[in-house]
Design an enzyme around this catalytic site. Structure first.
Site, mmCIF file in Angstrom:
data_model
loop_
_atom_site.group_PDB
_atom_site.id
_atom_site.type_symbol
_atom_site.label_atom_id
_atom_site.label_comp_id
_atom_site.label_asym_id
_atom_site.label_seq_id
_atom_site.Cartn_x
_atom_site.Cartn_y
_atom_site.Cartn_z
ATOM 1 N N ARG A 66 77.290 47.927 22.454
ATOM 2 C CA ARG A 66 77.129 47.426 21.001
ATOM 3 C C ARG A 66 78.421 48.751 20.268
ATOM 4 O O ARG A 66 77.291 49.400 20.427
ATOM 5 C CB ARG A 66 76.042 47.243 20.343
ATOM 6 C CG ARG A 66 76.329 46.776 19.335
ATOM 7 C CD ARG A 66 76.595 46.180 18.822
ATOM 8 N NE ARG A 66 75.320 44.955 19.237
ATOM 9 C CZ ARG A 66 75.626 43.333 18.844
ATOM 10 N NH1 ARG A 66 76.683 43.233 18.425
ATOM 11 N NH2 ARG A 66 74.243 42.424 19.331
ATOM 12 N N GLN A 84 78.398 34.017 24.744
ATOM 13 C CA GLN A 84 78.110 34.304 23.561
ATOM 14 C C GLN A 84 79.674 35.361 23.740
ATOM 15 O O GLN A 84 79.643 36.731 24.801
ATOM 16 C CB GLN A 84 77.637 35.568 22.699
ATOM 17 C CG GLN A 84 78.024 36.030 21.418
ATOM 18 C CD GLN A 84 78.297 35.339 20.096
ATOM 19 O OE1 GLN A 84 77.685 33.859 20.420
ATOM 20 N NE2 GLN A 84 78.409 35.851 19.379
ATOM 21 N N ARG A 89 83.615 41.388 28.210
ATOM 22 C CA ARG A 89 83.294 42.526 28.174
ATOM 23 C C ARG A 89 81.481 43.039 28.629
ATOM 24 O O ARG A 89 81.438 43.883 28.976
ATOM 25 C CB ARG A 89 82.298 42.674 26.513
ATOM 26 C CG ARG A 89 81.371 41.261 26.385
ATOM 27 C CD ARG A 89 81.299 41.135 24.712
ATOM 28 N NE ARG A 89 80.380 39.858 24.762
ATOM 29 C CZ ARG A 89 79.431 40.317 23.156
ATOM 30 N NH1 ARG A 89 79.973 41.289 22.870
ATOM 31 N NH2 ARG A 89 78.531 39.660 23.640
ATOM 32 N N HIS A 167 87.336 42.728 19.003
ATOM 33 C CA HIS A 167 86.232 42.965 18.064
ATOM 34 C C HIS A 167 85.973 44.364 17.673
ATOM 35 O O HIS A 167 85.343 45.340 18.318
ATOM 36 C CB HIS A 167 84.729 42.238 18.919
ATOM 37 C CG HIS A 167 83.822 42.036 18.592
ATOM 38 N ND1 HIS A 167 83.037 42.613 16.840
ATOM 39 C CD2 HIS A 167 82.799 40.857 18.338
ATOM 40 C CE1 HIS A 167 82.182 42.051 16.982
ATOM 41 N NE2 HIS A 167 82.004 40.961 17.755
ATOM 42 N N ASP A 212 81.031 36.880 7.787
ATOM 43 C CA ASP A 212 81.201 36.288 8.972
ATOM 44 C C ASP A 212 82.529 35.001 8.810
ATOM 45 O O ASP A 212 82.100 33.851 8.872
ATOM 46 C CB ASP A 212 79.632 36.109 9.908
ATOM 47 C CG ASP A 212 80.040 36.168 11.652
ATOM 48 O OD1 ASP A 212 81.255 36.044 11.460
ATOM 49 O OD2 ASP A 212 79.115 35.712 12.040
ATOM 50 N N GLU A 271 89.197 42.622 13.187
ATOM 51 C CA GLU A 271 88.973 42.048 14.750
ATOM 52 C C GLU A 271 90.208 41.501 14.547
ATOM 53 O O GLU A 271 90.393 40.213 14.373
ATOM 54 C CB GLU A 271 87.926 41.131 15.207
ATOM 55 C CG GLU A 271 86.094 42.205 15.136
ATOM 56 C CD GLU A 271 85.071 40.803 15.214
ATOM 57 O OE1 GLU A 271 85.093 39.865 16.493
ATOM 58 O OE2 GLU A 271 84.728 41.461 14.621
#
Length: 314
Positions: A66, A84, A89, A167, A212, A271
């Site tokens: 994170r 997701q 990642r 991200h 968002d 991003e």
């Protein structure tokens, strides 16, 4: 370390995970974990951290890390059947032994080339063969550059389609004192309203609640102004038409196990992405997407942004 390896150091990170530290002579540095192919640190010449890493980040595969710059591939978000933000990642990348030539910033010696390919297990999740090459480079002036090259290596003649994002979590002093410039008047998809389309109003984007949004047809340069630190991040991108802006705010922050309750105050994700119009590659075709971020001192005058590079002196 041998003199030729001053710029690139291979070592162990948290929980024994392999990482690479990139250093430039003036004191700039970046850290990249092979797990996720993920940049987790980017520091200026004063050793100040410029990227946000959650105070509760879990460095334990297969959980994604994170913070820093997670790679979202082959999907952004959760629009399809994959997990997701896809699987890149939370896979283990390898160091690329035979990287392609890179013409930009040829003077940079602090760089690493990573590679991720399909696996037999992975083909059960996403039935496509691919080769993903990632170059992370630190310029002599401290700019951080990420270049992705994704190639379709299917042998059955099939094309594949994907969405993508860097991200990036920027470290900010106080989210309520931050503004983003370069996205005003653009259309965006609001993830908090089932991706309903709106047009941004106002002169710049400021933050007082959860956000968002996926901004569409964005410029190649976006500025993030941290008024309190008098610092401006400039994000430059190529091949990535969209820009996602995200901050979870207090309620969602408390709901995430790997995110500190107060962390939302000190981060902002902006991003570089390709989300609205997915990329399709035929066999042997390659796509390239690039992001460069730099941090500069900024003055704030009459509502306008005046970034200034520190003079490069010998």
């Amino acid at each position: 370390m041998a003199s030729e390896n001053v710029f690139v150091e291979h070592c162990k990170g948290i929980n024994g995970l392999d990482k690479v530290i990139l250093r430039e002579i003036r004191g700039y540095s970046a850290e990249v974990y092979l797990f996720g192919g993920q940049v987790t640190s980017w520091k200026n010449e004063h050793r100040e951290e410029l990227l946000f890493l959650s105070s509760k980040a879990i460095f334990q595969p297969p959980k994604a890390i994170r913070g820093g710059i997670p790679i979202c591939f082959p999907q952004f978000g959760n629009m399809d059947s994959l997990e997701q933000h896809g699987f890149a990642r939370n896979r283990l990348w390898s160091v690329d032994p035979d990287p392609p030539p890179c013409s930009s910033h040829a003077s940079s010696r602090a760089f690493i080339d990573l590679i991720l390919r399909h696996s037999e297990d992975g083909l059960k999740i996403w039935p496509h063969r691919f080769e993903f090459r990632l170059r992370v480079a630190l310029s002599p002036a401290g700019d951080l550059m990420l270049t992705s090259r994704i190639r379709n290596t299917n042998t059955d003649g099939k094309s594949f389609t994907f969405t993508f994002a860097y991200h990036t979590y920027f470290s900010v002093s106080d989210i309520s004192e931050v503004r983003v410039e370069g996205l005003e008047t653009l259309d965006y998809l609001d993830n908090l309203q089932n991706r309903k389309r709106f047009t941004e109003q106002g002169d710049a984007i400021t933050f007082e609640s959860e956000v968002d949004k996926i901004y569409l047809s964005t410029p190649t340069k976006i500025a993030i102004l941290d008024h309190e630190r008098k610092r401006t991040f400039e994000l430059r991108k190529d091949g990535l038409p969209d820009a996602v802006v995200w901050n979870p705010w207090d309620k969602k922050a408390k709901a995430m196990v790997d995110f500190g309750d107060e962390d939302y105050k000190h981060m902002l994700c902006v991003e570089a992405a390709c989300v609205e119009k997915p990329i399709t590659l035929k066999p042997s075709e390659e796509w390239k997407g690039r992001q460069e971020i730099l941090a500069v001192p900024s003055s704030y005058c009459s509502g306008h942004l005046y970034p200034r590079r520190v003079p490069f002196t010998g």
